[in-house]
Design a protein around this motif. Structure first.
Motif, PDB file in Angstrom:
ATOM      1  N   SER A   2      -3.268  74.307  41.919  1.00  0.00           N
ATOM      2  CA  SER A   2      -2.830  74.271  43.507  1.00  0.00           C
ATOM      3  C   SER A   2      -1.576  73.913  43.843  1.00  0.00           C
ATOM      4  O   SER A   2      -0.815  73.676  43.187  1.00  0.00           O
ATOM      5  CB  SER A   2      -4.000  73.486  43.967  1.00  0.00           C
ATOM      6  OG  SER A   2      -3.564  72.029  43.642  1.00  0.00           O
ATOM      7  N   THR A  20      -2.104  84.233  51.849  1.00  0.00           N
ATOM      8  CA  THR A  20      -3.229  83.396  51.555  1.00  0.00           C
ATOM      9  C   THR A  20      -3.602  83.942  50.143  1.00  0.00           C
ATOM     10  O   THR A  20      -3.756  84.974  49.764  1.00  0.00           O
ATOM     11  CB  THR A  20      -4.460  83.765  52.364  1.00  0.00           C
ATOM     12  OG1 THR A  20      -3.947  83.456  53.757  1.00  0.00           O
ATOM     13  CG2 THR A  20      -5.640  82.811  52.317  1.00  0.00           C
ATOM     14  N   PRO A  21      -3.949  82.794  49.067  1.00  0.00           N
ATOM     15  CA  PRO A  21      -3.981  83.025  47.889  1.00  0.00           C
ATOM     16  C   PRO A  21      -5.379  83.642  47.773  1.00  0.00           C
ATOM     17  O   PRO A  21      -6.385  83.496  48.504  1.00  0.00           O
ATOM     18  CB  PRO A  21      -4.382  81.893  47.221  1.00  0.00           C
ATOM     19  CG  PRO A  21      -3.566  80.772  48.084  1.00  0.00           C
ATOM     20  CD  PRO A  21      -3.786  81.289  49.585  1.00  0.00           C
ATOM     21  N   ASP A  22      -5.588  84.860  46.738  1.00  0.00           N
ATOM     22  CA  ASP A  22      -6.837  85.636  46.633  1.00  0.00           C
ATOM     23  C   ASP A  22      -8.027  84.617  46.273  1.00  0.00           C
ATOM     24  O   ASP A  22      -7.889  83.420  45.545  1.00  0.00           O
ATOM     25  CB  ASP A  22      -6.610  86.191  45.283  1.00  0.00           C
ATOM     26  CG  ASP A  22      -5.709  87.570  45.549  1.00  0.00           C
ATOM     27  OD1 ASP A  22      -5.348  87.809  46.399  1.00  0.00           O
ATOM     28  OD2 ASP A  22      -5.250  88.037  44.203  1.00  0.00           O
ATOM     29  N   GLU A  73      -6.975  75.033  47.732  1.00  0.00           N
ATOM     30  CA  GLU A  73      -5.845  75.857  46.914  1.00  0.00           C
ATOM     31  C   GLU A  73      -4.517  75.426  47.442  1.00  0.00           C
ATOM     32  O   GLU A  73      -3.379  75.593  46.542  1.00  0.00           O
ATOM     33  CB  GLU A  73      -5.941  77.214  47.086  1.00  0.00           C
ATOM     34  CG  GLU A  73      -7.224  77.685  46.088  1.00  0.00           C
ATOM     35  CD  GLU A  73      -7.081  77.412  44.889  1.00  0.00           C
ATOM     36  OE1 GLU A  73      -6.139  77.774  44.269  1.00  0.00           O
ATOM     37  OE2 GLU A  73      -8.182  76.961  44.365  1.00  0.00           O
TER      38      GLU A  73
END
Lengths: 131, 79
Positions: A2, A20-22, A73
């Protein structure tokens, strides 16, 4: 892995940017704005002071502790120091998580703990000019 | 030892930090006694102030050593 980012700055807080992270479906942002009165008196600004080396470490420690219960995350915190005029943000927080539950919980719990455990102070309120 | 003053305690002392040489470790109560000799009246903050040693909060019975940075942390009010 994270992402945790904590920043203290004397500058106007910028909007959050970044991809935005997957796998993440929740992005929660909070901006704490300086209100126009303090203890019932009209003000023009608040002045903040921090014990800077400890404040950053303490914010990161709180986030890591909360992550065991509320996995997220990304957690980004920017706190302003120095004079912050009425209507401007003194703190901005962005939390990105797979689901909204941990994201909202992280945000609320972090703010509660910040107000108890992070060495940052409102050291004075600058009075509003009398018209 | 480096002692750091913050917020209203800094206003009271009129300085941000002092060097306080120690020949042996001391407890917090002794630190407050030493500070009172330099800054009369500062002990009134003792009951509401937490100590941080090297950027971490410690209990009131912690031992403080000459090489430590000790910060007096009055009640915080960020956010």
């Amino acid at each position: 892995m994270s992402t945790i980012e904590t920043t203290l700055t004397p500058h106007v807080l910028p909007p959050f940017t970044g991809r935005t992270p997957d796998g993440c479906g929740a992005v929660v942002e909070f901006f704490g704005i300086v209100r126009s009165e303090e203890n019932g008196e009209p003000i023009a600004a608040l002045e903040y002071e921090a014990y800077e080396p400890m404040a950053g470490l303490q914010m990161q420690r709180i986030i890591r502790e909360l992550q065991s219960e509320y996995p997220c995350e990304v957690v980004r915190v920017i706190h302003r120091i120095g004079i912050v005029p009425v209507g401007e943000a003194a703190i901005a927080l962005q939390v990105v998580a797979r689901h909204r539950g941990p994201a909202f919980a992280m945000l609320g719990c972090f703010m509660d703990r910040l107000k108890q455990e992070v060495p940052i102070w409102k050291i004075r309120a600058l009075p509003a000019p009398i018209l | 030892m480096k002692v750091v003053f913050l917020a209203q305690i800094k206003v009271n002392t009129g300085c941000e930090e002092i060097a306080l040489p120690l020949s042996q470790p001391i407890h917090a109560a002794e630190l407050w006694r030493l500070l009172e000799t330099k800054f009369p009246g500062i002990q009134r903050y003792q009951s509401s102030t937490r100590l941080a040693v090297n950027f971490e909060f410690v209990n009131s019975d912690a031992l403080l050593a000459d090489e430590d940075e000790v910060a007096l942390i009055p009640p915080v009010s960020g956010g």
